[in-house]
Design an enzyme around this catalytic site. Structure first.
Site, mmCIF file in Angstrom:
data_model
loop_
_atom_site.group_PDB
_atom_site.id
_atom_site.type_symbol
_atom_site.label_atom_id
_atom_site.label_comp_id
_atom_site.label_asym_id
_atom_site.label_seq_id
_atom_site.Cartn_x
_atom_site.Cartn_y
_atom_site.Cartn_z
ATOM 1 N N HIS A 242 -11.071 22.900 -6.197
ATOM 2 C CA HIS A 242 -11.401 23.671 -4.989
ATOM 3 C C HIS A 242 -10.651 23.216 -3.726
ATOM 4 O O HIS A 242 -9.886 23.975 -3.127
ATOM 5 C CB HIS A 242 -12.904 23.563 -4.710
ATOM 6 C CG HIS A 242 -13.791 23.865 -5.872
ATOM 7 N ND1 HIS A 242 -14.015 25.139 -6.325
ATOM 8 C CD2 HIS A 242 -14.531 23.046 -6.675
ATOM 9 C CE1 HIS A 242 -14.866 25.104 -7.343
ATOM 10 N NE2 HIS A 242 -15.176 23.842 -7.579
HETATM 11 C C1 BDR Z 1 -17.427 22.908 -3.409
HETATM 12 O O1 BDR Z 1 -18.652 22.277 -3.780
HETATM 13 C C2 BDR Z 1 -18.429 20.919 -3.964
HETATM 14 O O2 BDR Z 1 -19.249 20.338 -4.928
HETATM 15 C C3 BDR Z 1 -16.961 20.793 -4.263
HETATM 16 O O3 BDR Z 1 -16.523 19.506 -3.935
HETATM 17 C C4 BDR Z 1 -16.368 21.857 -3.381
HETATM 18 O O4 BDR Z 1 -16.223 21.426 -2.044
HETATM 19 C C5 BDR Z 1 -17.146 24.009 -4.367
HETATM 20 O O5 BDR Z 1 -18.173 24.922 -4.322
#
Ligand code: BDR
Length: 313
Positions: A242
């Site tokens: 992400h």
């Molecule tokens: C986001 O949620 C977090 O757990 C990840 O690090 C990312 O920032 C994705 O939905």
């Protein structure tokens, strides 16, 4: 021209890779500071993890400020089940020795932004938006000083990842996200719709490992730790990566595709709390407050990340 940026983050393995990508791009970014946020794990870990990452990359010159320890209105929800008990499990990183700044993260944002010329600072958000939301409430004039916010947040076509309708960063602090999305600041949103296309397959992680420098190897080890949760959940050949979508979009926007739309945050219903209600088909005449990125080129993305990670110690 170098972009002057402030990073909002709750590292987290994917945030760590995002920060390393930024640090591997010194001709593109001048990092003014990092504000640690409660999110993936409690604040006491995220601020420490941010310092660990800077020490790994040899960038102890960048100040780290701790922000709020909980969201605006709601109890903190973490993603420890994905990121591990320290939030940054995987590689064995030493306890940091660089200091945490004394100034609160919200005050740092207000002071730094108010001292800047109009539109000259970009906010890179890899986490819940608590500290920026609080800073906007405390000093609304900072909105004019921010040129753009590029955020990993939201989901629409893919559905949610912490509830059926909400993406984690927005779900943790929907009220803060609402303040930010109504601020009138230019916003680029990188939601799950695009991050789910960016999968860290075995081959892609092996490429980082074989770069051989400590930062790239640590990045591969981090992902190897956090991947299994998503692999089991989605049954894909790699877990979505992400956070690095934020710097990748800023470095190479041609890798991504999206459009200007209205996005409004659900803050009323518990069932759909934190949903990013994206008017992708422009059904309403609500103001277009977000450039919503829907697609990306995974090959180009992983090439770019490998290239930037390779430049680090
Ligand atoms: C986001 O949620 C977090 O757990 C990840 O690090 C990312 O920032 C994705 O939905």
């Amino acid at each position: 021209m170098k972009r002057r940026i402030i990073i909002l983050t709750d590292p987290g393995q994917d945030e760590a890779v995002a920060i390393l990508t930024i640090l591997g791009s010194p001709d593109d970014f001048e990092v003014l500071g990092i504000v640690a946020t409660a999110g993936n794990i409690e604040l006491e870990f995220t601020e420490k993890n941010a310092r660990k990452i800077l020490e790994l990359a040899g960038r102890t010159d960048i100040p780290v400020h701790a922000g709020c320890s909980r969201p605006m209105h709601r109890p903190l929800v973490t993603a420890q089940h994905v990121h591990g008990p320290t939030g940054l499990d995987g590689p064995d990183l030493p306890e940091p020795t660089m200091p945490l700044q004394k100034q609160h993260g919200v005050d740092y944002l207000v002071e730094t932004l108010m001292a800047a010329a109009s539109g000259t600072i970009t906010i890179c958000s890899l986490s819940p938006l608590t500290n920026l939301g609080m800073a906007l409430v405390k000093e609304p004039r900072i909105a004019g000083r921010i040129g753009e916010i590029v955020m990993m947040a939201g989901a629409y076509f893919e559905g949610g990842n912490i509830t059926p309708t909400a993406e984690f960063n927005v779900y943790v602090d929907p009220e803060a996200a609402d303040v930010v999305l109504r601020s009138g600041i230019r916003i680029t949103m990188l939601p799950l719709d695009v991050t789910h296309q960016m999968r860290s397959t075995k081959e892609r992680l092996q490429r980082w490992r074989s770069l051989g420098n400590r930062c790239a190897v640590a990045a591969a080890e981090m992902m190897a730790f956090s991947e299994p949760f998503d692999l089991k959940k989605y049954g894909w050949d790699g877990a979505p990566l992400h956070g690095p979508c934020v710097p990748a979009y800023m470095l190479k926007p041609a890798l991504f595709r999206g459009r200007d739309i209205n996005v409004t945050i659900e803050t009323g219903s518990e069932l759909t709390m934190g949903m990013t209600v994206a008017d992708y088909w422009r059904i309403t005449d609500r103001p277009r407050n977000v450039f919503y990125v829907r697609d990306g080129d995974p090959e180009g993305y992983y090439d770019l990340l490998a290239e930037r990670l390779a430049r680090l110690p």
